[in-house]
Write a protein that holds these residues in place. Structure first.
Motif, short mmCIF file in Angstrom:
data_model
loop_
_atom_site.label_atom_id
_atom_site.label_comp_id
_atom_site.label_asym_id
_atom_site.label_seq_id
_atom_site.Cartn_x
_atom_site.Cartn_y
_atom_site.Cartn_z
N TRP A 18 3.01 8.46 -38.23
CA TRP A 18 2.43 9.18 -39.36
C TRP A 18 3.44 9.51 -40.46
O TRP A 18 3.05 9.94 -41.55
CB TRP A 18 1.81 10.49 -38.86
CG TRP A 18 2.76 11.36 -38.09
CD1 TRP A 18 2.96 11.37 -36.74
CD2 TRP A 18 3.66 12.34 -38.63
NE1 TRP A 18 3.91 12.30 -36.40
CE2 TRP A 18 4.35 12.91 -37.53
CE3 TRP A 18 3.94 12.81 -39.91
CZ2 TRP A 18 5.30 13.91 -37.68
CZ3 TRP A 18 4.88 13.81 -40.07
CH2 TRP A 18 5.56 14.34 -38.96
N ASP A 50 1.09 11.20 -43.39
CA ASP A 50 -0.32 10.80 -43.28
C ASP A 50 -1.23 12.02 -43.16
O ASP A 50 -0.80 13.12 -42.77
CB ASP A 50 -0.53 9.89 -42.08
CG ASP A 50 0.00 8.48 -42.29
OD1 ASP A 50 0.33 8.14 -43.45
OD2 ASP A 50 0.10 7.73 -41.31
N HIS A 52 -3.79 14.73 -41.86
CA HIS A 52 -3.99 15.44 -40.59
C HIS A 52 -2.79 15.27 -39.65
O HIS A 52 -2.95 15.25 -38.44
CB HIS A 52 -5.29 14.98 -39.92
CG HIS A 52 -6.48 15.10 -40.82
ND1 HIS A 52 -7.07 16.30 -41.12
CD2 HIS A 52 -7.15 14.15 -41.54
CE1 HIS A 52 -8.08 16.10 -41.97
NE2 HIS A 52 -8.14 14.81 -42.24
N GLN A 53 -1.61 15.15 -40.25
CA GLN A 53 -0.37 15.04 -39.49
C GLN A 53 0.67 15.95 -40.14
O GLN A 53 0.44 16.55 -41.20
CB GLN A 53 0.13 13.61 -39.47
CG GLN A 53 -0.82 12.60 -38.86
CD GLN A 53 -0.90 12.73 -37.34
OE1 GLN A 53 -0.05 13.35 -36.71
NE2 GLN A 53 -1.93 12.15 -36.75
#
Length: 232
Positions: A18, A50, A52-53
């Motif tokens: 991510w 990225d 939701h990371q």
């Protein structure tokens, strides 16, 4: 003009799921003895995170940690009780002092682009502190904007004899660089600039001692670190 050029392609490049990051100076698993920092400036990481990371809760101490969000919004939470978003055009300064735990998470769907900057403080084991401002140089181009410094006139106070300024310089325009300390380190965020006989492209940087002038070959954003000769 004596200068040390740090081309963008000489940065460390780390891709792990991510996170994609380019390191101006040795950091984590990337080590280069030629790039260990300049004066009190120890880290410039150019991060793509990225959706939701992000960086889960982890500790820091005795470091001035400056975050510049270039795209998207990162959500900050720390052990001092601070919790909220830092959006593009905003800057965060966390003085870790005796110790703080924090997380930086991208809670949206799109990538977040940010710069993570570490400056070694002159004062160790001070009380942790958090500051945040909005200052987007695109709104007032072709002039320097002070982000943080050691004096009361700075928007954010940093525990080091250093100033951090930023500017958007439009193509064909130029700005003077006149140090209040001793070492100038100019990092190019985007675009291309000319400093004396040197061309510096996005991601690259240049360190020099004398006063000089930056001219934009194309629209560019730069960050100028005005640093002491020897960190306090």
């Amino acid at each position: 003009m004596k200068a040390f050029l740090h081309p963008s392609e000489n940065r460390g490049h780390v891709k792990m799921g991510w996170l994609e990051s380019k390191h101006s100076f040795s950091f984590g698993n990337w080590y280069n003895p030629n790039y260990m920092g300049v004066s009190a400036l120890r880290v410039i990481n150019d991060d793509l995170i990225d959706g939701h990371q992000g960086f889960g809760t982890h500790p820091h101490d005795n470091m001035e940690i400056l975050t510049c969000v270039l795209k998207g919004t990162i959500t900050h939470q720390d052990s001092m009780g601070n919790h909220g978003g830092i959006a593009a055009g905003e800057w965060q300064l966390m003085s870790a002092g005796t110790g703080v735990r924090h997380s930086e998470m991208n809670q949206g769907d799109e990538q977040v682009h940010l710069l993570q900057i570490w400056i070694i403080p002159k004062e160790r084991n001070a009380k942790p502190n958090y500051q945040q401002i909005r200052l987007d140089p695109h709104e007032q181009p072709n002039q320097w904007h002070l982000i943080c410094g050691p004096n009361d006139n700075a928007p954010m106070h940093i525990r080091q004899n250093a100033e951090v300024k930023t500017a958007v310089i439009q193509q064909g325009h130029s700005l003077e660089v006149k140090a209040t300390q001793h070492i100038n380190y100019v990092h190019v965020v985007s675009g291309t600039v000319q400093i004396a006989e040197h061309t510096v492209k996005a991601g690259g940087a240049i360190a020099f001692l004398e006063d000089s002038e930056i001219k934009a070959s194309e629209d560019a954003q730069v960050i100028w670190f005005d640093l002491p000769e020897v960190p306090n």
